[in-house]
Scaffold this active site. Structure first.
Site, PDB file in Angstrom:
ATOM      1  N   GLY A  49       0.647  -1.263   0.037  1.00 54.47           N
ATOM      2  CA  GLY A  49      -0.013   0.025  -0.078  1.00 54.47           C
ATOM      3  C   GLY A  49       0.820   1.259   0.065  1.00 54.47           C
ATOM      4  CB  CYS A  50       4.193   2.065   0.737  1.00 53.19           C
ATOM      5  SG  CYS A  50       3.733   2.162   2.525  1.00 53.19           S
ATOM      6  CD  GLN A  51       4.199   7.617  -5.046  1.00 55.29           C
ATOM      7  OE1 GLN A  51       3.390   8.201  -3.976  1.00 55.29           O
ATOM      8  NE2 GLN A  51       4.245   8.155  -6.149  1.00 55.29           N
ATOM      9  CB  SER A  52       8.107   4.934  -1.304  1.00 55.69           C
ATOM     10  OG  SER A  52       8.072   6.273  -1.774  1.00 55.69           O
TER      11      SER A  52
END
Length: 137
Positions: A49-52
């Site tokens: 769920g993290c872009q990075s």
């Protein structure tokens, strides 16, 4: 140098007039995080769920959970440092009782993050709270 307390962060960020300076402060917090061993950058430690890319590792010593965190983005590492101030070396009950939404609101943080970065931050907090819920303390 060690991470400041939540109260110190609230005071420090209130001192700055604009968000550019606040971001610099948050990025500087990233430099205080302990090094993260490359061998810990595994799929099972990756936060969904993290872009990075964000990795979380933890150990439990008596009542307290200790976390090691890392990201491939420096601003995210700074955000991880904010989360660590609230959660690292705390008992599962303390982690679950901490008002992270209130802390972020007091920093006026979420209104200054992109929606994807805000969602990633929520995923990080949820992952740590899940670890606390499932720990055997």
């Amino acid at each position: 140098m060690s991470l400041p307390t939540t109260e110190e962060i609230i005071e420090d960020l209130a001192f700055f007039d604009d968000w550019e300076d606040r971001y610099k402060y948050i990025i500087d917090l990233a430099k205080v995080l302990p090094p993260f061993d490359e061998s810990l950058r595994t799929d099972d430690r990756l936060v969904r769920g993290c872009q990075s890319s964000v990795w979380i590792d933890f150990t439990q010593e008596q009542e307290a959970l200790s976390f090691k965190v890392d990201s491939d983005a420096i601003i995210v590492k700074g955000l991880l440092a904010l989360v660590m101030v609230a959660f690292d070396k705390k008992s599962p009950a303390q982690i679950l009782d901490f008002d992270m939404d209130g802390f972020f609101a007091e920093l006026d943080l979420e209104s200054h993050l992109s929606p994807t970065r805000g969602n990633g931050l929520k995923a990080i907090v949820s992952k740590i709270q899940s670890i606390a819920k499932h720990s055997n303390a």
